[in-house]
Design an enzyme around this catalytic site. Structure first.
Site, PDB file in Angstrom:
ATOM      1  N   SER A   1       0.827  -1.195   0.000  1.00 36.77           N
ATOM      2  CA  SER A   1       0.000   0.000   0.000  1.00 36.77           C
ATOM      3  C   SER A   1       0.875   1.264   0.000  1.00 36.77           C
ATOM      4  O   SER A   1       1.686   1.442  -0.905  1.00 36.77           O
ATOM      5  CB  SER A   1      -0.960  -0.036   1.192  1.00 36.77           C
ATOM      6  OG  SER A   1      -2.040   0.848   1.021  1.00 36.77           O
TER       7      SER A   1
ATOM      8  N   HIS B   1      -7.411  -6.147   0.735  1.00 35.01           N
ATOM      9  CA  HIS B   1      -6.262  -5.244   0.663  1.00 35.01           C
ATOM     10  C   HIS B   1      -5.084  -5.751   1.498  1.00 35.01           C
ATOM     11  O   HIS B   1      -3.936  -5.616   1.096  1.00 35.01           O
ATOM     12  CB  HIS B   1      -6.696  -3.851   1.125  1.00 35.01           C
ATOM     13  CG  HIS B   1      -5.627  -2.812   1.013  1.00 35.01           C
ATOM     14  ND1 HIS B   1      -4.967  -2.535  -0.171  1.00 35.01           N
ATOM     15  CD2 HIS B   1      -5.082  -1.969   1.950  1.00 35.01           C
ATOM     16  CE1 HIS B   1      -4.081  -1.560   0.035  1.00 35.01           C
ATOM     17  NE2 HIS B   1      -4.136  -1.212   1.300  1.00 35.01           N
TER      18      HIS B   1
END
Length: 263
Positions: A93, A242
């Site tokens: 990320s 995620h």
């Protein structure tokens, strides 16, 4: 400027660590170096692994503003201080975007790049509920982690996200509750950390993009931009969200192993 980063090195107890590239792990927003420990544990028996806390996260320095280039420059200074001659960056990320810029600055020592669930693009705001939940936790009034969870849950319903955020809640030496991330700065500079102002080739070495199948951080629409900036990019999809390394650690570690071997 000193790098100001907290980091930990992990290496095999025996045998030389010079034969294989070091693995440098860089976590995402609201996290710290512990978040990628499932990757560290899988590789520390065979090679040097370096786990980094980004600025304004974990035990690293607090800065006056968020800036991608500044974050990358601090990581570069650390890698130079450690005198690494060959390393592979693994970033998740926000840490993935920082890793991209570190690789751009140090292509001579970054032999490969692993990017987990992030694309080299600007993103629209997507953390409103998280900010609302965190700001709903009055650290001066809670007496337990459970108190914080109750307040957080009023805005953040997903239990996995709650657990992830609460990992950064701790009591300081005065028994006062604190977050391990710099929440005021992250809220104020959110537009900057959601942005991406770079174009053209960023890094021409082998790059693996891992996408969580249930995540929309990487989509088919991003493919052309990824190839433009990372011409040797390949992609793998992991059946997870995620936080794919937390949900499917064995799959992620297997993919990294194959990538390191050139398979």
């Amino acid at each position: 400027m000193s790098h100001g980063l907290f980091y930990q090195t992990h290496s095999p107890k025996s045998a030389s660590t010079e034969a294989l590239p070091a693995l440098v792990l860089i976590h995402g927003l609201f996290g710290n170096s512990d978040n990628l420990s499932v990757i560290r544990r899988a590789f520390e028996h065979e090679r040097l692994v370096i786990s980094i806390d980004l600025p304004n996260h974990g035990k690293s320095l607090r800065t006056e503003r968020f800036n991608f280039d500044d974050y990358a420059e601090r990581v570069v200074k650390l890698l130079q201080e450690l005198k690494l001659s060959n390393c592979v960056l693994v970033g998740h990320s926000l840490g993935g975007k920082v890793s991209m810029l570190v690789a751009k600055q140090l292509p001579q020592i970054v032999s490969k790049l692993v990017i987990m669930d992030i694309a080299p693009i600007p993103y629209p705001a997507r953390h409103h509920a998280v900010f609302s939940g965190l700001n709903n936790v009055d650290l001066s009034k809670i007496s337990s982690r459970t108190d914080a969870k109750i307040k957080l849950a009023e805005h953040v319903q997903e239990s996995g996200t709650q657990a992830f955020l609460l990992k950064s809640l701790y009591q300081d030496d005065n028994q006062q509750w604190q977050w391990r991330f710099n929440l005021p700065l992250i809220v104020r500079d959110y537009d900057a950390l959601s942005a991406w102002d770079h174009s053209g080739i960023c890094y021409s070495g082998p790059t693996l993009f891992m996408k969580g199948a249930e995540s929309d951080y990487i989509t088919a629409a991003h493919q052309a931009t990824i190839i433009e900036q990372f011409p040797q990019a390949s992609a793998k999809i992991v059946q997870a969200g995620h936080w794919l390394h937390a949900q499917k650690p064995q799959v992620v570690n297997a993919l990294i192993t194959k990538f390191l071997r050139g398979e």
